[in-house]
Scaffold this active site. Structure first.
Site, PDB file in Angstrom:
ATOM      1  N   SER A   1      24.875  27.816  29.850  1.00  0.00           N
ATOM      2  CA  SER A   1      25.378  29.224  29.375  1.00  0.00           C
ATOM      3  C   SER A   1      24.954  30.321  30.445  1.00  0.00           C
ATOM      4  O   SER A   1      25.628  31.189  30.569  1.00  0.00           O
ATOM      5  CB  SER A   1      24.783  29.546  28.107  1.00  0.00           C
ATOM      6  OG  SER A   1      23.336  29.582  28.123  1.00  0.00           O
TER       7      SER A   1
ATOM      8  N   TYR B   1      28.081  23.862  15.329  1.00  0.00           N
ATOM      9  CA  TYR B   1      27.785  23.858  16.814  1.00  0.00           C
ATOM     10  C   TYR B   1      26.689  23.148  16.975  1.00  0.00           C
ATOM     11  O   TYR B   1      25.194  23.394  16.753  1.00  0.00           O
ATOM     12  CB  TYR B   1      27.404  25.448  17.234  1.00  0.00           C
ATOM     13  CG  TYR B   1      26.903  25.796  18.555  1.00  0.00           C
ATOM     14  CD1 TYR B   1      25.807  25.389  19.025  1.00  0.00           C
ATOM     15  CD2 TYR B   1      28.185  26.379  19.362  1.00  0.00           C
ATOM     16  CE1 TYR B   1      25.448  25.528  20.456  1.00  0.00           C
ATOM     17  CE2 TYR B   1      27.661  26.309  20.790  1.00  0.00           C
ATOM     18  CZ  TYR B   1      26.255  26.105  21.247  1.00  0.00           C
ATOM     19  OH  TYR B   1      26.037  26.479  22.748  1.00  0.00           O
TER      20      TYR B   1
ATOM     21  N   LYS C   1      31.756  30.555  20.653  1.00  0.00           N
ATOM     22  CA  LYS C   1      30.544  29.917  20.280  1.00  0.00           C
ATOM     23  C   LYS C   1      29.986  30.433  19.124  1.00  0.00           C
ATOM     24  O   LYS C   1      29.241  30.012  18.108  1.00  0.00           O
ATOM     25  CB  LYS C   1      29.759  30.073  21.740  1.00  0.00           C
ATOM     26  CG  LYS C   1      29.875  29.206  22.797  1.00  0.00           C
ATOM     27  CD  LYS C   1      28.989  29.583  23.988  1.00  0.00           C
ATOM     28  CE  LYS C   1      27.669  29.033  23.872  1.00  0.00           C
ATOM     29  NZ  LYS C   1      26.743  28.990  25.039  1.00  0.00           N
TER      30      LYS C   1
ATOM     31  N   ASP D   1      17.238  30.684  26.834  1.00  0.00           N
ATOM     32  CA  ASP D   1      16.567  29.963  27.680  1.00  0.00           C
ATOM     33  C   ASP D   1      17.574  29.816  29.069  1.00  0.00           C
ATOM     34  O   ASP D   1      18.690  30.242  28.814  1.00  0.00           O
ATOM     35  CB  ASP D   1      16.061  28.509  27.316  1.00  0.00           C
ATOM     36  CG  ASP D   1      17.258  27.677  26.896  1.00  0.00           C
ATOM     37  OD1 ASP D   1      18.284  27.990  26.880  1.00  0.00           O
ATOM     38  OD2 ASP D   1      16.616  26.521  26.750  1.00  0.00           O
TER      39      ASP D   1
ATOM     40  N   ASP E   1      13.971  25.561  31.450  1.00  0.00           N
ATOM     41  CA  ASP E   1      14.094  24.115  31.831  1.00  0.00           C
ATOM     42  C   ASP E   1      14.387  23.814  33.086  1.00  0.00           C
ATOM     43  O   ASP E   1      15.409  24.272  33.606  1.00  0.00           O
ATOM     44  CB  ASP E   1      14.749  23.307  30.861  1.00  0.00           C
ATOM     45  CG  ASP E   1      14.426  23.765  29.163  1.00  0.00           C
ATOM     46  OD1 ASP E   1      13.276  24.185  28.947  1.00  0.00           O
ATOM     47  OD2 ASP E   1      15.186  23.447  28.171  1.00  0.00           O
TER      48      ASP E   1
ATOM     49  N   ASP F   1      18.642  27.081  32.280  1.00  0.00           N
ATOM     50  CA  ASP F   1      18.607  25.676  32.530  1.00  0.00           C
ATOM     51  C   ASP F   1      18.702  25.649  34.064  1.00  0.00           C
ATOM     52  O   ASP F   1      19.665  26.502  34.626  1.00  0.00           O
ATOM     53  CB  ASP F   1      19.805  25.024  31.969  1.00  0.00           C
ATOM     54  CG  ASP F   1      19.865  24.772  30.544  1.00  0.00           C
ATOM     55  OD1 ASP F   1      18.867  24.458  30.101  1.00  0.00           O
ATOM     56  OD2 ASP F   1      20.796  25.103  29.952  1.00  0.00           O
TER      57      ASP F   1
END
Length: 752
Positions: free
Chosen positions: A109, A244, A235, A120, A174, A122
């Site tokens: 995202s 979702y 979303k 968060d 992450d 990625d």
């Protein structure tokens, strides 16, 4: 809507000249449906849409965005320093060390530009060929530990996609690792280059997949800004409507992004307000299982498994294929089942009806984001409860259970008497007994059930025992094989009718007999749902700590929590000499729907799957016959299983109850006459009509046996007083290597 497989092309200059004007580029594998330009009314509606999104926290402040960029810059610098240090220890020439490079890429995202507040990031660490994966999980991990800004550092090296998780200056990140077959990593490296995949191990290919898919999506849409605003809208709508969650069989972030991207390809000049409407139009009429493709699949001759139903038989059973645009192409929706697809298609149709009204100025955008009342939608529910002794054990346990719930949904929807099994992706803190000396943390999920109407049958006996048993067997087996299982980790399933849900979820489900029965729903919609969590899996809804006095009952200070089965190990260990029973009538009856004094606010932080997609060989189809069964789902054991024993069972036996005693329930006659609000009537009307033939239900359940509410509460009070005096001091020690056995017997008798 069937897609014709055509290659994407651009007219040659000679053709353009002969036409006297430039022919627009075609995005995707088909020509656009419409090239119409946006009108003034469309722009006004798009502005209104943007304003309607703001209260939900989908836009991040510029200051916060700059902080993210600053943190990623620091992380990128750390990666370069680390790779330079590794190069020196491996005696590379000084000229190579100066240019060895290394880089942090982002995906998901954040890379798409649709992340929400507090989401968060990625990230992917790309290193040259002389840097090993073991270096990443040792020396780089140590380097991160030295940073003051880094908190909550943990490595998950054995995951399907190995990852380091951390909080850098209060931003969750992450980080994956990929080692390329290159001597140096240039700054302008384009990860979309298929040649980079040569000579890579499968873990590096999986790690690269997220970035490659995200970058391809951005290159395959006509207008990135229109795409982003449309995707933010879809979303938010999907989260509000509880569809979702990749892990539970709905769609995750990448899948929603690909559906929106396909809509943008079909309407390349449309703005967001139009694209949202067209999204619902296209996919409410899509002829599934025809796949959604953003580009023509290409074969790079790297011998990697790709999604191809012509070659791979298991791919033919996928019900809602959405194919990633980067090689190796994969289906990002392999978890979708018949029930979850039916729920999503129904939501698409409702979304189309609402956006029709919005475009006609008959409704506002806020109507699109009104959350439906899941707890009034069905007459029957299966409540699944996962509990563990400590919070740390609970985090691991609930993550495993949640990842397998789709197997339970698949089992239920294959039952000949069940039309639909709809799992709510939101998880809730389970009931908490404040008087228990032993701490226990639990999480529950709710599955709505629609039973089939059987013509010409007065009574219908439905046995869900094998469906539940096969699911619990799978979870326990995996927990033991992965050495995660601990004593008192439990899964319990119970059948609950709509009118009893408020006992389990008192702050979210208001009894219909109260005049303003939608207040609990509004409370959940306004304050409980945390939409800032940008996860591709499921959403965890915090629960208020206070419980209304109206639902408080006295609870035991000792013994097992009311209505909850003992640990599968404790059940067998507590009375080792007890004779086994078959999976038929339960050996001891327990009170009805569990009610406990206090619910503890607990925010689950389950480990999330880093990638939504995995190679086709690992697919776990969950669809009706002739689909193969879910991977790892065991056949229900034929050997007898011991019943739940212990003090509470003995107490109930003292009351002289027969194990085969049956209590007939008349639907909705056990409650005080109720006054339904108009919202209640409209929310339940559809299901009431579909299930008009189901008049009564009877449950023989090891965990809970339903009975009229007045009789139930009297029985509960009696049991509570007796259980409070139960002495557990003589329970034998548990065996060293327990093999859990649990019996969840749910039998329903549906009568017309």
């Amino acid at each position: 809507m069937r897609q014709n497989h055509r290659t994407t092309s651009k007219k040659s200059p000679s053709n353009q000249g002969s036409l006297g004007r430039e022919t627009p580029k075609h995005y995707g594998i088909t020509s656009p449906i419409s090239l119409a330009q946006a009108k003034e009314a469309d722009l006004v509606l798009t502005h209104k849409l943007t304003e309607a999104l703001k209260p939900y926290g989908v836009f991040e402040e510029e200051l916060e965005l700059q902080r993210r960029i600053h943190v990623l810059g620091k992380l990128n610098t750390l990666v370069k320093e680390w790779i330079r240090d590794i190069s020196e220890t491996k005696n590379l020439p000084a000229s190579v060390i100066e240019t060895v490079g290394g880089k942090i890429f982002t995906f998901g995202s954040y890379r798409l530009g649709v992340h929400t507040k507090g989401a968060d990031i990625d990230a992917l660490c790309v290193a040259p060929r002389h840097v090993e994966r073991t270096d990443f999980f040792t020396s780089f991990l140590e380097k991160l530990k030295e940073q003051e800004e880094v908190k909550d550092l943990r490595a998950v090296e054995e995951a399907f996609v190995p990852v380091i998780k951390l909080s850098f200056d209060n931003i969750e990140i992450d980080v994956l690792f990929a080692r390329l077959a290159l001597q140096t990593i240039p700054e302008n490296l384009d990860l979309r280059d298929d040649g980079l995949l040569k000579n890579l191990d499968i873990r590096c290919i999986r790690s690269l997949n997220g970035c490659r898919v995200t970058d391809e999506i951005l290159h395959l849409v006509p207008n990135i800004e229109n795409f982003r605003l449309t995707l933010r809208t879809i979303k938010l709508w999907a989260k509000r409507h509880n569809i979702y969650s990749n892990i539970l069989g709905f769609l995750g972030g990448v899948s929603w992004a690909m559906l929106v991207a396909r809509t943008c390809q079909l309407y390349p000049n449309a703005v967001a307000s139009t694209l949202v409407h067209k999204f619902f139009l296209v996919f409410s009429k899509w002829e599934w299982p025809n796949p959604v493709l953003l580009k023509q699949p290409e074969d790079c001759n790297l011998n990697l498994p790709v999604w191809d139903p012509r070659v791979t038989p298991s791919d033919r059973y996928h019900l809602m294929p959405i194919i990633t645009p980067a090689y190796p192409q994969q289906n990002s929706t392999y978890n979708v089942s018949a029930s979850t697809r039916a729920v999503m298609v129904d939501e698409f149709k409702q979304g189309l009806a609402i956006t029709d009204e919005i475009l006609q100025n008959k409704a506002e955008w806020s109507k699109l984001f009104e959350a439906p009342n899941f707890f009034q939608k069905y007459k029957h529910y299966i409540v699944l409860l996962a509990s563990a002794p400590t919070e740390k054990q609970h985090l691991e346990w609930v993550g495993l259970v949640e990842s397998k719930i789709r197997i339970l949904v698949g089992n239920l929807e294959k039952n000949e008497f069940i039309t639909l099994a709809h799992v709510n992706p939101q998880s809730f803190p389970g009931p908490k007994d404040s008087n228990e000396k032993k701490e226990e943390v639990s999480t529950l999920w709710v599955i709505g059930i629609i039973f089939k109407k059987i013509e010409g049958s007065e009574n219908l006996n439905v046995d869900l025992t094998i469906d539940i048993q096969s699911f619990t067997d799978t979870v326990y087996r995996q927990a033991i094989s992965s050495k995660m299982f601990e004593v008192d980790m439990k899964i319990q399933a119970m059948h609950v009718k709509r009118k009893q849900l408020h006992q389990l979820l008192p702050n979210l489900v208001m009894p219909k007999r109260r005049k303003h029965s939608t207040e609990g729903l509004r409370q959940m919609n306004d304050s409980s749902l945390d939409l800032s969590l940008d996860s591709d899996n499921s959403m965890s809804v915090p629960s208020p700590t206070a419980v209304p006095a109206a639902v408080l009952l006295s609870t035991p200070t000792k013994g097992l929590p009311l209505g909850l089965a003992p640990s599968p190990v404790a059940a067998t260990a507590s009375q080792p000499d007890a004779p086994p029973s078959t999976m038929g009538p339960p050996a001891a009856k327990r009170p009805g729907s569990p009610v406990h004094i206090e619910r503890k606010r607990f925010k689950s932080d389950t480990e999330e799957a880093t990638n939504e997609t995995k190679p086709p060989g690992d697919h776990t189809p969950s669809c009706p016959t002739p689909s193969p069964p879910p991977a790892g789902a065991p056949v229900a054991p034929k050997t007898p299983t011991p019943p739940p024993n212990g003090p509470s069972a003995a107490l109930e036996d003292q009351q002289g109850q027969s194990p085969e005693e049956e209590l007939q329930m008349d639907e909705d006659q056990s409650l005080v006459p109720e006054t339904k609000s108009s919202e209640d009537r409209s929310a339940a009307a559809k299901t009431e009509k579909e299930e008009s033939a189901l008049v009564g239900a009877e449950v023989n359940d090891d965990l809970s046996e339903e009975m009229p509410a007045a009789e139930q509460e009297v029985k509960m009070e009696t049991e509570l007083k007796k259980m409070a005096n139960a002495d557990l001091s003589d329970v034998p020690l548990l065996p060293a290597n327990p093999i859990p056995v649990v019996k969840n017997s749910i039998k329903l008798r549906l009568s017309r």
